[in-house]
Design a protein around this motif. Structure first.
Motif, mmCIF file in Angstrom:
data_model
loop_
_atom_site.group_PDB
_atom_site.id
_atom_site.type_symbol
_atom_site.label_atom_id
_atom_site.label_comp_id
_atom_site.label_asym_id
_atom_site.label_seq_id
_atom_site.Cartn_x
_atom_site.Cartn_y
_atom_site.Cartn_z
ATOM 1 N N VAL A 1 -14.697 40.711 45.523
ATOM 2 C CA VAL A 1 -16.475 39.473 44.893
ATOM 3 C C VAL A 1 -16.104 38.527 45.664
ATOM 4 C CG1 VAL A 1 -16.703 38.234 42.820
ATOM 5 C CG2 VAL A 1 -16.163 40.609 42.294
ATOM 6 N N ALA B 1 -17.924 39.657 38.804
ATOM 7 C CA ALA B 1 -17.259 38.291 38.898
ATOM 8 C C ALA B 1 -16.944 38.223 37.217
ATOM 9 C CB ALA B 1 -17.907 37.098 39.871
ATOM 10 N N ALA C 1 -10.871 33.749 39.116
ATOM 11 C CA ALA C 1 -11.552 34.663 38.895
ATOM 12 C C ALA C 1 -12.811 34.421 38.333
ATOM 13 C CB ALA C 1 -11.753 36.268 38.374
#
Length: 172
Positions: A117, A134, A152
């Motif tokens: 990501v 994500a 994240a």
């Protein structure tokens, strides 16, 4: 030495250890991973990437542990991100992800997914699909108790902002 912040001494110790292993002609993936950590902390991203790629090559040449190869590919992907080489990071993270999947290593897979990501975001592929990826990565890392979950969530927030979704970004 690394943990106390003495990076030159840490690099010196790692070089000494590597020199002792060199006559044995065996891969030293643990030393390489530690060296990459120290090099990244010192801001020597190009050197860290070269170290990681060399370690991956060495373990492949020796037909070494596939588990360690996956970990080294993930290290190399992170180094490539730090070196502003998102396509290289994407390629390495995809390889790591495939290996982790075949090993049924959820921890490794979740961390590889985060790098995937990050690399796609750095490439500029900002889509709703990237936001979902994500979000999924953040949720999985959180479930696993990883310290990377916060990173994240922040990335998901950045993607949401890039998409103009301020309310969603605030949630992250």
């Amino acid at each position: 030495a690394f943990r106390s912040g003495d990076l030159p001494t840490a690099l010196s110790f790692l070089s000494d250890a590597a020199a002792r292993f060199r006559p044995l002609n065996v891969p030293t993936p643990f030393l390489s991973q530690d060296r990459c950590d120290v090099l990244l902390a010192a801001g020597l991203v190009t050197e860290a990437l070269a170290e990681a790629d060399t370690a991956v090559h060495d373990i492949e040449r020796a037909h070494g542990w596939s588990t360690k190869r996956a970990e080294l590919l993930l290290v190399a992907a992170n180094c490539a991100l730090a070196a502003a080489q998102p396509q290289g990071a994407l390629d390495r993270a995809q390889s790591a992800y495939r290996l982790f999947r075949s090993q049924q290593n959820e921890w490794g897979r979740a961390h590889a997914r985060l790098v995937l990501v990050q690399a796609r975001h750095a490439i500029g592929a900002i889509t709703g699909r990237l936001l979902r990826a994500a979000d999924d990565a953040a949720g999985r890392l959180e479930e696993l108790g990883s310290g990377e979950a916060t990173q994240a969530h922040l990335l998901a927030g950045r993607v949401a902002l890039d998409l103009g979704r301020r309310t969603e970004a605030d949630r992250y």
